[in-house]
Design an enzyme around this catalytic site. Structure first.
Site, PDB file in Angstrom:
ATOM      1  N   HIS A  80      -3.981   2.493  10.255  1.00  0.00           N
ATOM      2  CA  HIS A  80      -4.821   3.496  10.920  1.00  0.00           C
ATOM      3  C   HIS A  80      -6.031   3.894  10.063  1.00  0.00           C
ATOM      4  O   HIS A  80      -6.939   4.565  10.556  1.00  0.00           O
ATOM      5  CB  HIS A  80      -4.006   4.723  11.330  1.00  0.00           C
ATOM      6  CG  HIS A  80      -3.582   5.617  10.214  1.00  0.00           C
ATOM      7  ND1 HIS A  80      -3.112   6.907  10.444  1.00  0.00           N
ATOM      8  CD2 HIS A  80      -3.530   5.444   8.866  1.00  0.00           C
ATOM      9  CE1 HIS A  80      -2.803   7.472   9.288  1.00  0.00           C
ATOM     10  NE2 HIS A  80      -3.050   6.605   8.322  1.00  0.00           N
ATOM     11  N   GLY A 100       0.821  -1.202   0.000  1.00  0.00           N
ATOM     12  CA  GLY A 100       0.000   0.000   0.000  1.00  0.00           C
ATOM     13  C   GLY A 100       0.853   1.249   0.000  1.00  0.00           C
ATOM     14  O   GLY A 100       0.502   2.270   0.611  1.00  0.00           O
ATOM     15  N   GLY A 101       1.966   1.194  -0.711  1.00  0.00           N
ATOM     16  CA  GLY A 101       2.974   2.256  -0.661  1.00  0.00           C
ATOM     17  C   GLY A 101       2.737   3.423  -1.586  1.00  0.00           C
ATOM     18  O   GLY A 101       3.664   4.213  -1.824  1.00  0.00           O
TER      19      GLY A 101
END
Length: 404
Positions: free
Chosen positions: A312, A245-246
């Site tokens: 998060h 997920g970069g």
């Protein structure tokens, strides 16, 4: 030494960010400054600031951006102090009274600095002719760092969705959001996730991408946090680090710059439509791979997997699913899972921590977590936290995880 009461305003004006050599001291002073304002205000002062000054401020900043005021001011005058008349020449298509009202409110909310002096023209008779407005770092940053993307994000979707939180909480009987039927964005949009909602509205996903780039520039290089982690491979054919997920690969590019001689492959993973926009990573020898972290990890047995500000975004239920998919790829005694995320203080959280916590509510019912919370999520999954590396500059911590 504290001056007499009459000298306190001048004493406060003498303090600025350059007063501090430690960012921790600067942050602590900001906190005390906010507390001082609260102690000085009446209840009406505080209510007016929250309910009138701040909403008006966002409207003024966005209008100034739409006018091109800040961009023109920087391009033609480098943000130097200008009178209202001089600023009006930069945006002649804006009514002068409207511009004055914008400038006054930006100054009163400390987004512009006021400089007073003597009139410079024979015809300068109005009071505003004696006042000059100067850019603050915040206003300058709207253009230079593209903090405009955060302003746009707030007004386009973040604030509208957050304002639906009270009826949403009531509808779920005031449970903590997360899980089926407990996503405020789906409640607001009629069933769309935040990512689907952004894709449905033209240009909104681009705003989010700009914001990620802007925050990356502000945050700087966080690879210092991995210096204490054993990240070594024997050969260049092994996979050293997978950034899950970069986005467009900022972290992996920073890693390559910091450790140019590190052996092993670097792989950037994100959804296919994001990966398509990350072509710049290839000049650093970084591989691109489409991947959804709600599916089993396709790269098995890498030395490390990085989840930077990913978890998060999601509720506890979804975080467990993501971690299970990462766990399936870990090689016992070798692989590490690196979670770069906030580790909120248990007893004395900072404003930036609690602010992010509420913003994350609109992204998949996410939240910021304390160390105790992280351990309660990770431990039952057959994983263990081996270290938590904390940065003195940023609120993030690097949580090092292995198979239990």
């Amino acid at each position: 030494m504290i001056p007499p009461a009459s000298g306190i305003p001048n004493f406060l004006r003498s303090i600025n960010s350059s007063t501090f050599t430690s960012d921790l001291d600067r942050q602590a002073t900001i906190r005390e400054a906010h507390a001082l304002v609260s102690r000085l205000e009446t209840a009406w002062d505080t209510s007016s600031r929250i309910c009138m000054a701040y909403p008006g401020l966002l409207a003024c900043v966005k209008t100034a951006l739409d006018l091109g005021l800040f961009r023109s001011w920087l391009d033609k005058n480098d943000g130097a102090p200008l009178t209202a008349d001089e600023l009006h020449t930069l945006v002649p298509h804006c009514d002068k009274m409207l511009l004055l009202r914008i400038l006054r409110h930006l100054a009163n909310t400390n987004c512009l600095w006021l400089r007073t002096g003597t009139a410079t023209t024979e015809n300068a008779s109005d009071e505003e002719d004696l006042v000059r407005y100067e850019m603050t770092p915040y206003v300058r940053g709207q253009v230079e760092i593209d903090l405009a993307s955060q302003t746009e994000k707030t007004l386009l979707w973040a604030l509208p969705i957050m304002m639906s939180l009270p009826p949403f909480f009531k509808s779920i009987n005031y449970e903590n959001p997360g899980g089926e039927g407990k996503d405020v964005t789906k409640y607001f949009t009629g069933g769309l996730s935040i990512w689907e909602y952004l894709q449905q509205n033209e240009g909104w996903a681009d705003v989010f991408g700009r914001l990620m780039k802007a925050t990356g520039r502000l945050r700087g290089d966080l690879t210092e946090l991995v210096e204490g982690v054993d990240l070594t491979c024997e050969s260049d054919s092994e996979v050293l680090l997978v950034d899950v997920g970069g986005n467009v690969g900022h972290d992996l590019m920073d890693f390559r710059r910091r450790f140019p001689n590190a052996h092993g492959r670097l792989i950037l993973q994100d959804l296919p439509h994001v990966i398509e926009t990350a072509s710049q990573v290839e000049q650093f020898g970084i591989e691109r791979m489409g991947y959804d972290f709600f599916t089993p990890q396709t790269v098995q047995g890498a030395k490390a997997y990085l989840l930077h500000n990913i978890l998060h975004d999601w509720s506890d239920e979804d975080v467990k699913k993501i971690l299970q998919n990462m766990k399936s790829a870990l090689k016992r005694g070798y692989s590490k899972l690196l979670i770069l995320d906030m580790v909120v203080s248990e007893t004395d959280p900072e404003l930036r921590e609690t602010s992010f916590d509420w913003v994350m509510t609109i992204y998949g019912s996410g939240m910021e977590r304390t160390e105790k919370h992280w351990r309660s999520l990770i431990g039952p999954l057959g994983l263990k936290i081996t270290n938590i590396w904390r940065s003195p500059k940023f609120p993030e911590g690097l949580i090092e995880v292995e198979l239990a």
